[in-house]
Design an enzyme around this catalytic site. Sequence first.
Site, PDB file in Angstrom:
ATOM      1  CE  LYS A 186      -1.799   2.792   2.106  1.00  0.00           C
ATOM      2  NZ  LYS A 186      -1.873   4.280   1.583  1.00  0.00           N
ATOM      3  CD  GLU A 261      12.740  -0.037  10.225  1.00  0.00           C
ATOM      4  OE1 GLU A 261      13.260   1.172  10.571  1.00  0.00           O
ATOM      5  OE2 GLU A 261      13.303  -1.025  10.292  1.00  0.00           O
ATOM      6  CB  CYS A 295      12.629   8.373   9.343  1.00  0.00           C
ATOM      7  SG  CYS A 295      13.522   7.243   8.024  1.00  0.00           S
ATOM      8  CD  GLU A 393       9.509  12.055  12.116  1.00  0.00           C
ATOM      9  OE1 GLU A 393       8.503  11.601  12.249  1.00  0.00           O
ATOM     10  OE2 GLU A 393      10.599  11.621  11.620  1.00  0.00           O
TER      11      GLU A 393
HETATM   12  P1  NAI Z   1       1.595   8.179   7.980  1.00  0.00           P
HETATM   13  O1  NAI Z   1       2.658   7.510   9.043  1.00  0.00           O
HETATM   14  O2  NAI Z   1       0.099   8.423   8.622  1.00  0.00           O
HETATM   15  O3  NAI Z   1       1.506   7.450   6.593  1.00  0.00           O
HETATM   16  C1  NAI Z   1       2.641   6.396   6.150  1.00  0.00           C
HETATM   17  C2  NAI Z   1       1.735   5.226   5.555  1.00  0.00           C
HETATM   18  O4  NAI Z   1       0.712   4.738   6.426  1.00  0.00           O
HETATM   19  C3  NAI Z   1       0.663   5.907   4.273  1.00  0.00           C
HETATM   20  O5  NAI Z   1       0.728   4.687   3.231  1.00  0.00           O
HETATM   21  C4  NAI Z   1      -0.505   5.999   4.760  1.00  0.00           C
HETATM   22  O6  NAI Z   1      -1.468   5.819   3.770  1.00  0.00           O
HETATM   23  C5  NAI Z   1      -0.751   4.765   5.863  1.00  0.00           C
HETATM   24  N1  NAI Z   1      -1.776   4.937   6.911  1.00  0.00           N
HETATM   25  C6  NAI Z   1      -2.129   5.851   7.712  1.00  0.00           C
HETATM   26  N2  NAI Z   1      -2.848   5.726   8.563  1.00  0.00           N
HETATM   27  C7  NAI Z   1      -3.068   4.124   8.576  1.00  0.00           C
HETATM   28  C8  NAI Z   1      -3.749   3.466   9.179  1.00  0.00           C
HETATM   29  N3  NAI Z   1      -4.685   3.710  10.145  1.00  0.00           N
HETATM   30  N4  NAI Z   1      -3.714   2.087   8.989  1.00  0.00           N
HETATM   31  C9  NAI Z   1      -2.742   1.934   8.007  1.00  0.00           C
HETATM   32  N5  NAI Z   1      -2.063   2.441   7.340  1.00  0.00           N
HETATM   33  C10 NAI Z   1      -2.238   3.657   7.611  1.00  0.00           C
HETATM   34  O7  NAI Z   1       2.161   9.651   7.803  1.00  0.00           O
HETATM   35  P2  NAI Z   1       1.417  11.019   7.067  1.00  0.00           P
HETATM   36  O8  NAI Z   1      -0.069  11.256   7.690  1.00  0.00           O
HETATM   37  O9  NAI Z   1       1.863  10.996   5.606  1.00  0.00           O
HETATM   38  O10 NAI Z   1       2.417  12.137   7.664  1.00  0.00           O
HETATM   39  C11 NAI Z   1       2.252  12.432   8.978  1.00  0.00           C
HETATM   40  C12 NAI Z   1       3.578  13.003   9.747  1.00  0.00           C
HETATM   41  O11 NAI Z   1       4.212  11.647  10.151  1.00  0.00           O
HETATM   42  C13 NAI Z   1       4.635  13.823   8.746  1.00  0.00           C
HETATM   43  O12 NAI Z   1       4.278  15.083   8.704  1.00  0.00           O
HETATM   44  C14 NAI Z   1       6.090  13.381   9.203  1.00  0.00           C
HETATM   45  O13 NAI Z   1       6.254  14.385  10.563  1.00  0.00           O
HETATM   46  C15 NAI Z   1       5.730  11.989   9.857  1.00  0.00           C
HETATM   47  N6  NAI Z   1       6.096  11.084   8.964  1.00  0.00           N
HETATM   48  C16 NAI Z   1       7.279  10.353   9.199  1.00  0.00           C
HETATM   49  C17 NAI Z   1       7.832   9.320   8.439  1.00  0.00           C
HETATM   50  C18 NAI Z   1       8.883   8.875   8.856  1.00  0.00           C
HETATM   51  O14 NAI Z   1       9.644   7.852   7.915  1.00  0.00           O
HETATM   52  N7  NAI Z   1       9.875   8.881   9.814  1.00  0.00           N
HETATM   53  C19 NAI Z   1       7.153   9.149   7.066  1.00  0.00           C
HETATM   54  C20 NAI Z   1       6.089   9.905   6.824  1.00  0.00           C
HETATM   55  C21 NAI Z   1       5.657  10.808   7.451  1.00  0.00           C
END
Ligand code: NAI
Length: 490
Positions: A186, A261, A295, A393
Site C-alpha cells: 500500500k 520503521e 526519518c 519530529e
Molecule cells: P503516516 O505515517 O500516517 O503514513 C504512512 C503510511 O501509512 C501511508 O501509506 C498511509 O496511507 C498509511 N496509513 C495511515 N494511517 C493508516 C492506518 N490507520 N492504517 C494503515 N495504514 C495507514 O504519515 P503521514 O500522515 O503521511 O504524515 C504525517 C507525519 O508523519 C509527517 O508530517 C511526518 O512528520 C511523519 N512521517 C514520518 C515518516 C518517517 O519515515 N519517519 C514518514 C512519513 C511521515
Amino acid sequence: MNKPETQTASDFKPETWGAFINGEFVAAASGKTFPTFNPGNGEVCGHLAECDEEDVDRAVRAALAAFPAWKKKTGAARAKVLMKLAQLVEAHGAKLAELESINAGKPIRDSKAIDAVTAIDALEYFAGMATKIQGDTIPVPGPYINMTLREPLGVIGGIIPWNYPLLQAIWKIAPAIAAGNTVVLKPAEQACLSVMYIGKLCQEAGVPAGVVNIVPGFGNVAGLALVQHHMVAKIMFTGSTVTGKRIAAEAAATLKPVGLELGGKSAVIVFEDAPIDQAASVAAMSIFSNQGQVCTAGSRLFLHEKVHDKVLEKVIEAAKKVRLGYQMDPGTTMGPLISARQKERVVGYINSGKKDAKIVYGGEEPSGLGKGHFVGPAIFDQVQNSMTIAREEIFGPVLSVLTFKEEGEALALANDCTFGLAASVITRDVGRAMRCVQAFEAGNIWVNTWGAVSSMAPYGGYKQSGYGREMGFAVMREVTQEKNVWVSVR
Ligand code: NAI
Ligand code: MG
C-alpha cells in the site's frame, strides 16, 4: 537562498494507474479514483484507483493463491526474477527518477543519483539473499538430530510513506519475495507513481501473477484493511510513530507480527576537537537532504560551546547555498515539501520555535515560487531540549541547535528523547567516539558522517522509533519464520 527558478510549470502528462492485482492493472471495485499532485506546482500529475476493503481483499487472495508455487521455487529461480527486475529498474532509471521527482518533490538530481541507483542495488543484493536462507543444526543431548528450517510467512503487507516511495517499495518487496513470500503493498496516497511503475516492471520481469500486488489508496481505508485482513501474515510498515502505534494495536486483533520503521529526532554531536568544515557539512546535509523529510534527519545539533559559533556560522553558509526551487530544475538542491498539509505543519513548528528560541536563519515564506509547497532552511539557536522543536519530529528543513560543555551532558541530552532512530558524533578522539557509540540509545549510529545506508547493513530503531530491522541478514529473519525439527536417530 537563490532566486526562485522561473520554470514551475510541468510538461509532464498526468498518468492514470489502476491497482496492480494478480499481475494486472485493474480499476477499483467501486470505480473510484483519486488524484495525486506535483508538490512543486500543485498540478494534478496522476489519477489512481482508490482501493478499499474489497480491492485489498482481492489483492490478498491473489497473493495467497500465488504463495505456494512461489515458495516452492528454488532460491536461484527467485533470484533470477529479482535480477531481471533490477535490470529493468536500471533500464527505466530515468523514467523512475522523473516520476519520483514529479510526485514526491525530490530534486531531480537526487532522484537520479540516489533513489534509482539505490533501488537497483537493493534488488541485486536481495536477489543474492534468495539462495542464502538457511537454518541451523543444534547439538541437542540425546539420540537426535535437531535442526531449524527458515520458511516464508505467506502474504506480507507492506505500508510505505511518501518520502522515499521507490526505495521503500523495493525495500519491502525485495527481501519478502526473495524469501518466498508474496506481497501486497500500500503506497502512500501522496506519492505512488513510481511505485505503480514498479508494478509494470514486475509484469515485464516475469514476476508471477499475484506475487507482487500494489493497492493505492488511503491509509485509514486501504492501509487499515490490509492490517486487519486475517490472511495477511505480517505487516511491514514505515511511517510516523502515531500511525505505527495505531497499526500495532490494530494488528493485535489477529496477532499479526509487525515491523515498524518510525520517526526520529536524531542528534548530531560536535565536540570541541571536530574539524569545523566537516562538522558543518555533515550537520547541514543531515537536515537539508530531501527537504528534511528523512526519518533519520539530524534535527538536533549539539555543539560544544568552544566550537558553537564557528560551526553554526558554516551551517548558515551551507543554508545560504541551498537552491530552493522547482524540483525538475537540475540546479535545484531543495524541492517543495510533499503537501500543503506538510507545509502547514512545518511552518507551525517554525512559528513555535520563534516563540521559544532564537531564529538565526530563514523562517520566512519564500516568494515567487508559485503554488508549490516550498519551505526553505530554518535554523534555531539557543534551543533547550525541552522545547517542542527539540522534541517532536518536524519532517522539514528545520534545525535546532543546542549548546553543551561536557560529553556526559551532551549524551544525556541526546538520549533524552522518545525516539531512538539515529545519532551522529563528530570528533577526532577515537575513545570519545566509541564511548558515544556505546551510549547512544539509537539503532543507527554514524561517526564523522551521517546518513550512510546500505542493503548490507541492518537498519532500524530503538525506543519509539520502532522495532524490527530492514536490510541485511536481519531483514531475512523478519520475513521468515523458524521451524524446529527433532529427528530420532534410533
Ligand atoms: P503516516 O505515517 O500516517 O503514513 C504512512 C503510511 O501509512 C501511508 O501509506 C498511509 O496511507 C498509511 N496509513 C495511515 N494511517 C493508516 C492506518 N490507520 N492504517 C494503515 N495504514 C495507514 O504519515 P503521514 O500522515 O503521511 O504524515 C504525517 C507525519 O508523519 C509527517 O508530517 C511526518 O512528520 C511523519 N512521517 C514520518 C515518516 C518517517 O519515515 N519517519 C514518514 C512519513 C511521515
Ligand atoms: Mg497520517
